[in-house]
Scaffold this motif. Sequence first.
Motif, PDB file in Angstrom:
ATOM      1  N   LYS A   1      10.753 -33.418  36.215  1.00 55.88           N
ATOM      2  CA  LYS A   1      10.755 -33.860  34.828  1.00 55.88           C
ATOM      3  C   LYS A   1      12.106 -34.483  34.503  1.00 55.88           C
ATOM      4  CE  LYS A   1       7.579 -30.301  33.218  1.00 55.88           C
ATOM      5  NZ  LYS A   1       7.518 -28.976  32.565  1.00 55.88           N
ATOM      6  N   ILE A   2      12.102 -35.684  33.970  1.00 55.07           N
ATOM      7  CA  ILE A   2      13.357 -36.386  33.717  1.00 55.07           C
ATOM      8  C   ILE A   2      13.687 -36.446  32.237  1.00 55.07           C
ATOM      9  CG2 ILE A   2      14.482 -38.643  33.838  1.00 55.07           C
ATOM     10  CD1 ILE A   2      13.147 -39.069  36.463  1.00 55.07           C
ATOM     11  N   VAL A   3      12.740 -36.877  31.442  1.00 53.66           N
ATOM     12  CA  VAL A   3      13.026 -37.087  30.029  1.00 53.66           C
ATOM     13  C   VAL A   3      11.743 -36.880  29.225  1.00 53.66           C
ATOM     14  CG1 VAL A   3      12.632 -39.594  30.007  1.00 53.66           C
ATOM     15  CG2 VAL A   3      14.336 -38.631  28.471  1.00 53.66           C
ATOM     16  N   VAL A   4      11.903 -36.435  27.992  1.00 47.68           N
ATOM     17  CA  VAL A   4      10.754 -36.279  27.093  1.00 47.68           C
ATOM     18  C   VAL A   4      10.667 -37.504  26.200  1.00 47.68           C
ATOM     19  CG1 VAL A   4       9.648 -34.819  25.364  1.00 47.68           C
ATOM     20  CG2 VAL A   4      11.163 -33.803  27.038  1.00 47.68           C
ATOM     21  N   TYR A   5       9.481 -37.985  26.002  1.00 43.93           N
ATOM     22  CA  TYR A   5       9.296 -39.112  25.083  1.00 43.93           C
ATOM     23  C   TYR A   5       8.052 -38.848  24.256  1.00 43.93           C
ATOM     24  CZ  TYR A   5       5.753 -40.771  28.414  1.00 43.93           C
ATOM     25  OH  TYR A   5       4.663 -40.879  29.215  1.00 43.93           O
TER      26      TYR A   5
END
Length: 50
Positions: free
Chosen positions: A22-26
């Motif tokens: 998981k890298i980033v939430v959008y």
Amino acid sequence: MEKLKKPPLERKWYYCPYCHTKIVVYDNTAKAKGLYIKCRTCKKEIEIRI
Ligand SMILES: [Zn+2]
């Protein structure tokens, strides 16, 4: 009137295409172009395309 209903934001994870971390939430209003993030797990630079 403060009780206007905002459309609910749907949050999602952006995963690294190489190691699936998981890298980033959008959310569903996000628009990304020319955005690069370095994955902390596999150290590869990923272009975020939403
Ligand atoms: Zn990775």
